[in-house]
Design a protein around this motif. Sequence first.
Motif, short mmCIF file in Angstrom:
data_model
loop_
_atom_site.label_atom_id
_atom_site.label_comp_id
_atom_site.label_asym_id
_atom_site.label_seq_id
_atom_site.Cartn_x
_atom_site.Cartn_y
_atom_site.Cartn_z
N ALA A 52 24.27 13.14 -19.29
CA ALA A 52 25.38 12.43 -19.94
C ALA A 52 24.80 11.65 -21.11
O ALA A 52 23.72 11.06 -20.99
CB ALA A 52 26.04 11.48 -18.95
N VAL A 53 25.48 11.68 -22.24
CA VAL A 53 24.95 11.02 -23.44
C VAL A 53 26.05 10.27 -24.19
O VAL A 53 27.24 10.52 -23.99
CB VAL A 53 24.30 12.05 -24.41
N GLY A 54 25.61 9.38 -25.07
CA GLY A 54 26.50 8.76 -26.03
C GLY A 54 26.46 9.56 -27.33
O GLY A 54 25.43 10.15 -27.67
N GLY A 55 27.55 9.57 -28.04
CA GLY A 55 27.62 10.33 -29.30
C GLY A 55 27.28 9.44 -30.48
O GLY A 55 27.86 8.36 -30.64
N ILE A 56 26.35 9.89 -31.31
CA ILE A 56 25.99 9.15 -32.53
C ILE A 56 26.62 9.82 -33.76
O ILE A 56 27.35 9.21 -34.53
CB ILE A 56 24.45 9.07 -32.69
N TYR A 116 18.24 14.66 -29.71
CA TYR A 116 18.50 13.77 -28.57
C TYR A 116 17.55 12.58 -28.65
O TYR A 116 16.32 12.76 -28.70
CB TYR A 116 18.28 14.58 -27.29
N ALA A 117 18.11 11.39 -28.69
CA ALA A 117 17.29 10.17 -28.62
C ALA A 117 17.24 9.72 -27.18
O ALA A 117 18.28 9.56 -26.55
CB ALA A 117 17.94 9.07 -29.47
N ARG A 155 19.69 6.80 -38.52
CA ARG A 155 18.80 6.95 -39.69
C ARG A 155 17.60 7.83 -39.34
O ARG A 155 17.06 8.53 -40.19
CB ARG A 155 18.31 5.58 -40.20
N ASP A 156 17.19 7.77 -38.09
CA ASP A 156 16.07 8.62 -37.63
C ASP A 156 16.49 10.09 -37.50
O ASP A 156 15.65 10.95 -37.22
CB ASP A 156 15.57 8.14 -36.25
N GLY A 157 17.78 10.32 -37.61
CA GLY A 157 18.25 11.71 -37.51
C GLY A 157 18.76 12.10 -36.14
O GLY A 157 18.96 13.28 -35.86
N CYS A 158 18.97 11.09 -35.27
CA CYS A 158 19.44 11.41 -33.91
C CYS A 158 20.95 11.61 -33.89
O CYS A 158 21.69 10.93 -34.59
CB CYS A 158 19.06 10.28 -32.95
N ASP A 159 21.39 12.56 -33.07
CA ASP A 159 22.81 12.89 -32.96
C ASP A 159 23.43 12.40 -31.66
O ASP A 159 24.63 12.13 -31.60
CB ASP A 159 22.98 14.42 -33.03
N ILE A 160 22.63 12.36 -30.60
CA ILE A 160 23.12 11.91 -29.29
C ILE A 160 22.06 10.99 -28.68
O ILE A 160 20.88 11.06 -29.07
CB ILE A 160 23.41 13.10 -28.33
N VAL A 161 22.50 10.16 -27.73
CA VAL A 161 21.55 9.23 -27.11
C VAL A 161 21.77 9.20 -25.60
O VAL A 161 22.88 9.12 -25.12
CB VAL A 161 21.67 7.82 -27.73
N ASN A 171 30.72 8.94 -24.17
CA ASN A 171 31.21 7.75 -24.90
C ASN A 171 30.70 7.80 -26.33
O ASN A 171 29.65 8.41 -26.58
CB ASN A 171 30.70 6.45 -24.23
N PRO A 172 31.42 7.16 -27.26
CA PRO A 172 30.85 6.98 -28.59
C PRO A 172 29.74 5.93 -28.46
O PRO A 172 29.94 4.91 -27.78
CB PRO A 172 32.01 6.44 -29.42
N ALA A 173 28.58 6.17 -29.04
CA ALA A 173 27.47 5.21 -28.96
C ALA A 173 27.89 3.88 -29.61
O ALA A 173 28.88 3.82 -30.35
CB ALA A 173 26.24 5.78 -29.64
N ALA A 174 27.10 2.85 -29.33
CA ALA A 174 27.47 1.49 -29.78
C ALA A 174 27.78 1.46 -31.28
O ALA A 174 27.01 1.97 -32.10
CB ALA A 174 26.32 0.53 -29.47
N GLY A 175 28.90 0.90 -31.62
CA GLY A 175 29.29 0.75 -33.02
C GLY A 175 30.00 1.98 -33.57
O GLY A 175 30.47 1.96 -34.71
N LYS A 176 30.09 3.03 -32.78
CA LYS A 176 30.72 4.26 -33.27
C LYS A 176 32.21 4.29 -32.96
O LYS A 176 32.90 5.25 -33.29
CB LYS A 176 30.03 5.49 -32.67
#
Length: 248
Positions: free
Chosen positions: A86-90, A158-159, A177-183, A209-214
Motif C-alpha cells: 500500500a502506498v501514498g500517491g505523489i 517508489y520512495a 523533487r527527487d523524482g519519486c512517484d509513490i511512497v 491515499n494522496p501523499a501529504a500535501g497532495k
Amino acid sequence: MTVYAIIGGTGLRQLEGLSIRQSLAVDTPYGAPSAEVQIGEYAGKDVLFLARHGHPHRLPPHKVNYRANLWALKQAGAEAILAVNAVGGIHGSMGTGHFCVPHQLIDYTSGREHTYFADDLEQVTHIDFSSPYSETLRQQLIAALAAECVDHSSQGVYACTQGPRLETIAEIAKLARDGCDIVGMTGMPEAALARELDLDYACLALVVNPAAGKSAAIISMADIEQALRDGMGKVQSTLARVLKGQAV
Ligand code: HPA
C-alpha cells in the motif's frame, strides 16, 4: 515451473481463495518471520504466501524482520516474489485506487537490518541493484493489470520511508523533487534482500491515499482502510492472473 511467493502487505493479511495445504513455521538464522509461510493452491497454481505484518497484523514497517521473511520464503522453495504494498500517491497520476508497478526505488529508511552480508566482513558481496525489480515479473504484473482493465502505471519510482508516521508536506515535496512517484514504508530492504538471495522480485503497489500535501484533506486511517477494501479484489484478481500465466 517457477514457484511464486506472494508477500501480502497492509490489507492483505490472508489471500482469500488460497486453499492452504500446509502452514510452515520456518526457523531462520535471523529469527522468526512475520508469520507462518502458507503453502497452498491459488487460481489452480501452487503458491506460497506470507503476511508481511504478521497475522493478525501486529508488526509496524520498521519492526518487520525482512531478513527472516525472505529467508523463510527461499527455504520454502520460492523463486519469484510478488510483493503487495500500500502506498501514498505523489505524482499527479497516482490517485487513490490507482495501481503502480514501480521500475525504480529510492531508500530513505534507516536502522533496519538490510543485508545478509553484515557479519562476514571478509566476504562482503556488492550485489548489482541498478534495476531493483525483475523486468520479467514486472511485465507479468503489468499484463495482468491490463487484462483486468485496472487503472495502472507501468512504471514509477517508489520512495521507501522509515515510518511509522506519515510524511510532512515538505518531505513529500522533497521526494517529488527527487523524482519519486509513490511512497511507502515496506519496499526496502525487502527488494534488496530478495536480490541478495537471488530471488526475482516485483512490487504491485496500490495507492491508498494522496501523499501529504497532495490533497487538502488530512490523511485519515479510515480513508486508507476504505481504499484498501476497495482495491483488494483487484489485487487478488491480478495476482491470480499472473499465477495462471494468462496475463496476455
Ligand atoms: N506514506 C508512506 N507510506 C504509506 C502512505 C504514505 O502516504 N500511504 C500508505 N503507505
